[in-house]
Design a protein around this motif. Structure first.
Motif: not given
Length: 333
Positions: A207-212, A315-326
């Motif tokens: 799991l990767l997590l990044d602060i918005d 996981a990295d690709t999915a995390m950036y996709e999560a950011k792109r989607l909102g």
């Protein structure tokens, strides 16, 4: 004519032997001198043993009877030497439960090798302190049939040395700000967990997590407040994750988690719970309240994953996709 008397020493000869009483007196004086010299040597040895901050010991291997233990035993162990001399189990019972099996197995190697020099284990003193010992032991004589096997050794208190080693290890493996694993240590442990999961055919999630919008936090409230956000997020992660899970800060505002033995459905629940926990955190800067959210990318181990890098990339690709989607969501890759 007057003759002066000569002062002659009565030297015994075969013709004129020394009187028995005189011979006995000289023998007694000689014996007394030997006793005094022995007493001086014993006092010197006793003083040396008292001053040495290491425990010298000897046991009869077959009977496990303690034949000797030096004065330092009571200082190091905080226990009575007389009790140990009466019962070998006093030493055994003082060993830390997690180290007992190792301590006994390593001691038994002395019969095969003649000497064992690499034993390190913990003891619990009478007042509950935990101390580290370095214990060297060897057989003090050639073992002959019918003769007892005597094992002798020296146990040194290395607690301060161990504490320094542990502190140096902590500094080398820990992120100073958040007290989580740093990037290097996290990936070392993550690769070990990956290899174990592959060998056992067990599930594993990354799991990767990044602060918005973390840059806005620093720009609006300052880097000290940004550091506080990072620390609070680390505390939330430690509170939610299991004991065997790996958690580390691998970038400025980026954290990573490895969940050994965690099936995809459970890994998703953990990620969602972590996201909600962080979203509920409240911060205050000069009377102005604010909060933060995180975007997460989740990857679960599959048969196609040959290295940890495969999981990390997904996981990295999915995390950036999560950011792109909102932002403020979890996506599986």
């Amino acid at each position: 004519m007057v003759h002066e008397k000569s002062c002659l020493i009565d030297v015994p000869t075969a013709e004129h032997p020394r009187p028995a009483a005189a011979a006995t007196l000289l023998e007694l004086m000689h014996a007394q001198g030997e006793v005094e010299r022995l007493s001086e040597r014993e006092q010197l040895l006793s003083s040396l043993l008292i001053s040495v901050n290491a425990v010298l010991w000897a046991i009869d291997w077959e009977t496990r009877r303690v034949l000797y233990v030096s004065p330092a035993y009571e200082r190091v162990f905080g226990r009575s030497a007389s009790l140990l001399l009466a019962d070998y189990r006093e030493w055994r019972n003082s060993i830390h439960p997690e180290d007992l099996d190792y301590a006994e197995r390593s001691l038994a190697r002395v019969l095969e090798q003649g000497t064992v020099e690499d034993r390190e284990y913990r003891i619990i003193t009478a007042d509950g302190q935990i101390r580290w010992l370095s214990d060297k032991c060897y057989i003090n004589q050639q073992v002959e049939p019918g003769k007892p096997v005597i094992v002798v050794g020296i146990a040194e208190d290395i607690t301060e040395k161990k504490q320094l080693e542990l502190e140096l290890h902590r500094l080398a493996t820990t992120d100073v700000l958040t007290q989580t694993s740093n990037r290097r240590h996290f990936f070392e442990c993550a690769n070990q967990a990956f290899d174990t999961a592959c060998a056992q055919g067990a599930p594993l999630a990354f799991l990767l997590l990044d602060i918005d919008d973390f840059k806005e936090v620093n720009d609006s409230y300052g880097h000290l407040e940004g550091d506080q956000v990072l620390r609070r997020i680390a505390e939330s992660g430690r509170g939610i994750l299991r004991r065997g899970d790996l958690f580390g800060r691998i970038g400025g505002e980026e954290f990573a988690v490895v969940l050994p033995g965690c099936v995809p459905e459970m890994a998703l629940l953990v990620a969602e719970r972590l996201g909600k926990e962080i979203q509920n955190l409240s911060f205050n800067y000069e009377g102005q309240a604010f909060g933060v959210t995180i975007s997460q990318g989740l990857a679960n181990l599959t048969e196609q994953d040959t290295t940890l890098d495969n999981l990390f990339a997904r996981a990295d690709t999915a995390m950036y996709e999560a950011k792109r989607l909102g932002k403020n969501r979890v996506l599986a890759g």
